[in-house]
Design a protein around this motif. Structure first.
Motif, PDB file in Angstrom:
ATOM      1  N   GLN A  86       0.825  -1.195   0.000  1.00 54.82           N
ATOM      2  CA  GLN A  86       0.000   0.000   0.000  1.00 54.82           C
ATOM      3  C   GLN A  86       0.870   1.259   0.000  1.00 54.82           C
ATOM      4  O   GLN A  86       1.929   1.281   0.635  1.00 54.82           O
ATOM      5  N   PRO A  87       0.452   2.325  -0.656  1.00 57.76           N
ATOM      6  CA  PRO A  87       1.216   3.577  -0.617  1.00 57.76           C
ATOM      7  C   PRO A  87       1.482   4.054   0.806  1.00 57.76           C
ATOM      8  O   PRO A  87       2.582   4.525   1.120  1.00 57.76           O
ATOM      9  N   GLU A  88       0.484   3.906   1.672  1.00 58.47           N
ATOM     10  CA  GLU A  88       0.644   4.348   3.061  1.00 58.47           C
ATOM     11  C   GLU A  88       1.684   3.515   3.794  1.00 58.47           C
ATOM     12  O   GLU A  88       2.419   4.022   4.654  1.00 58.47           O
ATOM     13  N   ALA A  89       1.777   2.214   3.461  1.00 61.67           N
ATOM     14  CA  ALA A  89       2.779   1.353   4.098  1.00 61.67           C
ATOM     15  C   ALA A  89       4.179   1.836   3.750  1.00 61.67           C
ATOM     16  O   ALA A  89       5.069   1.887   4.608  1.00 61.67           O
ATOM     17  N   LEU A  90       4.391   2.184   2.482  1.00 64.10           N
ATOM     18  CA  LEU A  90       5.699   2.686   2.055  1.00 64.10           C
ATOM     19  C   LEU A  90       6.045   3.981   2.789  1.00 64.10           C
ATOM     20  O   LEU A  90       7.179   4.174   3.255  1.00 64.10           O
ATOM     21  N   GLN A  91       5.065   4.884   2.908  1.00 62.67           N
ATOM     22  CA  GLN A  91       5.306   6.153   3.589  1.00 62.67           C
ATOM     23  C   GLN A  91       5.637   5.932   5.062  1.00 62.67           C
ATOM     24  O   GLN A  91       6.529   6.580   5.616  1.00 62.67           O
ATOM     25  N   ARG A  92       4.944   5.001   5.684  1.00 68.20           N
ATOM     26  CA  ARG A  92       5.145   4.767   7.116  1.00 68.20           C
ATOM     27  C   ARG A  92       6.526   4.184   7.413  1.00 68.20           C
ATOM     28  O   ARG A  92       7.185   4.597   8.368  1.00 68.20           O
ATOM     29  N   VAL A  93       6.959   3.223   6.614  1.00 70.91           N
ATOM     30  CA  VAL A  93       8.261   2.608   6.910  1.00 70.91           C
ATOM     31  C   VAL A  93       9.401   3.593   6.645  1.00 70.91           C
ATOM     32  O   VAL A  93      10.408   3.592   7.356  1.00 70.91           O
ATOM     33  N   ARG A  94       9.238   4.431   5.648  1.00 70.64           N
ATOM     34  CA  ARG A  94      10.272   5.435   5.389  1.00 70.64           C
ATOM     35  C   ARG A  94      10.296   6.486   6.480  1.00 70.64           C
ATOM     36  O   ARG A  94      11.369   6.953   6.881  1.00 70.64           O
ATOM     37  N   ALA A  95       9.120   6.850   6.996  1.00 76.56           N
ATOM     38  CA  ALA A  95       9.059   7.802   8.101  1.00 76.56           C
ATOM     39  C   ALA A  95       9.698   7.229   9.361  1.00 76.56           C
ATOM     40  O   ALA A  95      10.193   7.984  10.216  1.00 76.56           O
ATOM     41  N   LEU A  96       9.706   5.903   9.467  1.00 78.37           N
ATOM     42  CA  LEU A  96      10.303   5.230  10.626  1.00 78.37           C
ATOM     43  C   LEU A  96      11.782   4.904  10.410  1.00 78.37           C
ATOM     44  O   LEU A  96      12.382   4.208  11.221  1.00 78.37           O
ATOM     45  N   GLY A  97      12.349   5.397   9.326  1.00 79.41           N
ATOM     46  CA  GLY A  97      13.787   5.273   9.147  1.00 79.41           C
ATOM     47  C   GLY A  97      14.263   4.178   8.222  1.00 79.41           C
ATOM     48  O   GLY A  97      15.480   3.994   8.068  1.00 79.41           O
ATOM     49  N   ALA A  98      13.358   3.423   7.579  1.00 78.39           N
ATOM     50  CA  ALA A  98      13.792   2.388   6.643  1.00 78.39           C
ATOM     51  C   ALA A  98      14.472   3.039   5.440  1.00 78.39           C
ATOM     52  O   ALA A  98      13.993   4.054   4.923  1.00 78.39           O
ATOM     53  N   LEU A  99      15.580   2.463   4.997  1.00 80.72           N
ATOM     54  CA  LEU A  99      16.291   3.006   3.836  1.00 80.72           C
ATOM     55  C   LEU A  99      15.455   2.902   2.568  1.00 80.72           C
ATOM     56  O   LEU A  99      15.406   3.832   1.760  1.00 80.72           O
ATOM     57  N   ASP A 100      14.794   1.766   2.403  1.00 80.08           N
ATOM     58  CA  ASP A 100      14.055   1.539   1.164  1.00 80.08           C
ATOM     59  C   ASP A 100      13.037   0.440   1.372  1.00 80.08           C
ATOM     60  O   ASP A 100      12.985  -0.188   2.449  1.00 80.08           O
ATOM     61  N   PHE A 101      12.243   0.182   0.341  1.00 75.29           N
ATOM     62  CA  PHE A 101      11.171  -0.809   0.389  1.00 75.29           C
ATOM     63  C   PHE A 101      11.233  -1.649  -0.876  1.00 75.29           C
ATOM     64  O   PHE A 101      11.312  -1.115  -1.984  1.00 75.29           O
ATOM     65  N   ILE A 102      11.208  -2.971  -0.707  1.00 73.27           N
ATOM     66  CA  ILE A 102      11.189  -3.907  -1.828  1.00 73.27           C
ATOM     67  C   ILE A 102       9.959  -4.791  -1.683  1.00 73.27           C
ATOM     68  O   ILE A 102       9.731  -5.381  -0.634  1.00 73.27           O
ATOM     69  N   LYS A 103       9.156  -4.872  -2.742  1.00 73.27           N
ATOM     70  CA  LYS A 103       7.938  -5.677  -2.645  1.00 73.27           C
ATOM     71  C   LYS A 103       8.228  -7.157  -2.854  1.00 73.27           C
ATOM     72  O   LYS A 103       9.184  -7.536  -3.534  1.00 73.27           O
ATOM     73  N   LYS A 104       7.390  -7.999  -2.227  1.00 71.12           N
ATOM     74  CA  LYS A 104       7.441  -9.442  -2.442  1.00 71.12           C
ATOM     75  C   LYS A 104       6.582  -9.820  -3.638  1.00 71.12           C
ATOM     76  O   LYS A 104       5.597  -9.140  -3.932  1.00 71.12           O
ATOM     77  N   PRO A 105       6.881 -10.929  -4.335  1.00 68.35           N
ATOM     78  CA  PRO A 105       8.079 -11.756  -4.159  1.00 68.35           C
ATOM     79  C   PRO A 105       9.323 -10.991  -4.574  1.00 68.35           C
ATOM     80  O   PRO A 105       9.298 -10.230  -5.532  1.00 68.35           O
ATOM     81  N   ILE A 106      10.399 -11.199  -3.848  1.00 67.13           N
ATOM     82  CA  ILE A 106      11.596 -10.392  -3.995  1.00 67.13           C
ATOM     83  C   ILE A 106      12.218 -10.543  -5.383  1.00 67.13           C
ATOM     84  O   ILE A 106      12.244 -11.632  -5.947  1.00 67.13           O
ATOM     85  N   ASP A 107      12.709  -9.428  -5.911  1.00 68.06           N
ATOM     86  CA  ASP A 107      13.405  -9.402  -7.187  1.00 68.06           C
ATOM     87  C   ASP A 107      14.902  -9.229  -6.928  1.00 68.06           C
ATOM     88  O   ASP A 107      15.313  -8.263  -6.285  1.00 68.06           O
ATOM     89  N   LYS A 108      15.698 -10.173  -7.406  1.00 70.42           N
ATOM     90  CA  LYS A 108      17.145 -10.168  -7.139  1.00 70.42           C
ATOM     91  C   LYS A 108      17.802  -8.893  -7.640  1.00 70.42           C
ATOM     92  O   LYS A 108      18.643  -8.294  -6.949  1.00 70.42           O
ATOM     93  N   ASN A 109      17.431  -8.441  -8.834  1.00 69.20           N
ATOM     94  CA  ASN A 109      18.038  -7.230  -9.391  1.00 69.20           C
ATOM     95  C   ASN A 109      17.679  -5.998  -8.562  1.00 69.20           C
ATOM     96  O   ASN A 109      18.523  -5.113  -8.363  1.00 69.20           O
ATOM     97  N   LYS A 110      16.444  -5.952  -8.080  1.00 68.23           N
ATOM     98  CA  LYS A 110      16.026  -4.822  -7.262  1.00 68.23           C
ATOM     99  C   LYS A 110      16.801  -4.795  -5.955  1.00 68.23           C
ATOM    100  O   LYS A 110      17.238  -3.720  -5.493  1.00 68.23           O
ATOM    101  N   LEU A 111      16.988  -5.961  -5.332  1.00 65.54           N
ATOM    102  CA  LEU A 111      17.742  -6.013  -4.083  1.00 65.54           C
ATOM    103  C   LEU A 111      19.176  -5.531  -4.306  1.00 65.54           C
ATOM    104  O   LEU A 111      19.704  -4.723  -3.522  1.00 65.54           O
ATOM    105  N   SER A 112      19.830  -6.005  -5.358  1.00 64.18           N
ATOM    106  CA  SER A 112      21.204  -5.578  -5.648  1.00 64.18           C
ATOM    107  C   SER A 112      21.269  -4.081  -5.903  1.00 64.18           C
ATOM    108  O   SER A 112      22.190  -3.390  -5.441  1.00 64.18           O
ATOM    109  N   GLU A 113      20.272  -3.574  -6.622  1.00 64.69           N
ATOM    110  CA  GLU A 113      20.214  -2.138  -6.918  1.00 64.69           C
ATOM    111  C   GLU A 113      20.124  -1.314  -5.642  1.00 64.69           C
ATOM    112  O   GLU A 113      20.826  -0.305  -5.488  1.00 64.69           O
TER     113      GLU A 113
END
Length: 371
Positions: A86-113
């Motif tokens: 959800q858009p709100e989930a992304l905003q909340r985790v970033r407001a709590l200090g998370a560097l970034d957000f990767i959606k499941k199922p995980i993408d190897k290229n996105k994680l490396s990026e």
């Protein structure tokens, strides 16, 4: 020196997928945690310079972990990997200090990026090392190394072979804990996609649970739903679905007290009556059933055809709605997802009931997915 990497997720399947997606040659010592309490203990013990964090977990969820990290100023860099998109989930985790957000199922290229972008991955040719997990009490317990995790492929092959035999003897068909973990993780990702669609449509934040998955006698289904049963009456929609060797029924059950809030959020301006409630029930069923089935089918690389929705009843107890279908089944792989909406008295339950004959095919799909 290797980087202390902490992978926190309640699903064994999800943890394996993350390990398989790590950049090759990254020199890390990996620690696994199954909930937030274990993760906090691991960070305090110096096991989590980098934290790959799920959101939906028992005991302490990902949001609470991020809050604790900020409150206690713990030394870790958190990257969220979650099915809650959800858009709100992304905003909340970033407001709590998370560097970034990767959606499941995980993408190897996105994680490396992401790891490259924040300077936490350096290529030096070293291999990933075997590690340990810390319990919430701080006691070390051995966990599978990456070699051990990959060894489950052999076990999966054995499961695959056994399921082919069991196809002819459905009464003996069983689903082990490893399979249930996989089904739960697949349901978790599909649930998040449906929640995201609902959140965008209603402009709300959908509270997502941990899906409840069981292979049970249908006679036990009502007992398994005691937490859903309440003094409030419910209304329900049933919709059949079928794919390659897989079939079942999806049931959406909405508490009657939810209708007025849903009508308000959907900006219904008509006189509120049973016909409007039925229309709202159909709308919710189209959103949640369709999105969840699409989420499951995309992960299993197959497609489902959906039948016409059928009204099970309006203003009835959930046990009565379930009883309507009980005669059709003996055993079922039941996936239960209870959606609620923050700040509103809206609660609905989605049940995906796969036939017993479908489970052997599903187990083979899961085994192939883990190969």
């Amino acid at each position: 020196m290797p980087t202390a990497l902490l992978i926190c997720d309640d699903s064994t399947m999800a943890k394996k997928q993350v390990v398989q997606s790590l950049p090759s040659g990254w020199n890390v010592d990996i620690t696994f945690a199954s909930n937030g309490m274990e993760a906090i203990a691991a960070i305090k013990s110096g096991k989590g310079d980098i934290l790959l964090l799920d959101l939906n977990m028992p005991e302490m969820d990902g949001y609470q972990v991020l809050e604790t990290i900020v409150k206690q100023d713990l030394p870790t860099l958190a990257i969220v990997i979650s099915g809650d998109i959800q858009p709100e989930a992304l905003q909340r985790v970033r407001a709590l200090g998370a560097l970034d957000f990767i959606k499941k199922p995980i993408d190897k290229n996105k994680l490396s990026e992401v790891l490259h972008a924040y300077g936490v991955f350096s290529q030096d040719g070293s291999k990933v090392n075997e590690t340990e997990i810390l319990t919430s009490q701080g006691v070390k317990q051995a966990v599978p190394s990456i070699t051990d995790l990959e060894a489950t492929d052999t076990q999966n092959s054995a499961v695959k072979s056994s399921q082919q035999v069991e196809k002819t003897e459905q009464k003996d068909l069983k689903v082990n804990s490893e399979m249930l973990d996989c089904y739960q993780e697949i349901a978790n990702v599909a649930m998040g996609q449906a929640g995201d669609l609902l959140a965008r449509l209603l402009d709300v934040f959908v509270v997502l649970p941990i899906p409840n998955v069981n292979f049970i006698e249908v006679s036990e289904l009502t007992m398994a739903l005691t937490d859903v049963e309440s003094k409030d009456t419910t209304s329900g929609i049933c919709q059949g679905f079928i794919g390659a060797g897989i079939s079942g029924e999806a049931l959406l059950i909405l508490n009657d007290s939810s209708f007025k809030d849903i009508a308000s959020l959907m900006k219904y301006e008509h006189t509120f009556d049973d016909n409007i409630e039925l229309e709202l029930l159909m709308d919710m069923a189209n959103i949640l059933i369709g999105a969840c089935l699409n989420g499951i089918s995309s992960q299993l690389d197959m497609s489902f055809s959906q039948g016409h929705p059928v009204v099970l009843g309006q203003h009835r107890k959930i046990s009565e709605l379930i009883a309507t279908n009980a005669k059709k089944w003996k055993k079922t792989l039941a996936v239960e997802i209870s959606y609620s909406i923050e700040n509103y008295a809206i609660k609905c339950d989605l049940l995906l009931l796969f036939t017993e004959a479908s489970v052997a095919t599903l187990n083979n799909k899961i085994a192939y997915l883990l190969d």
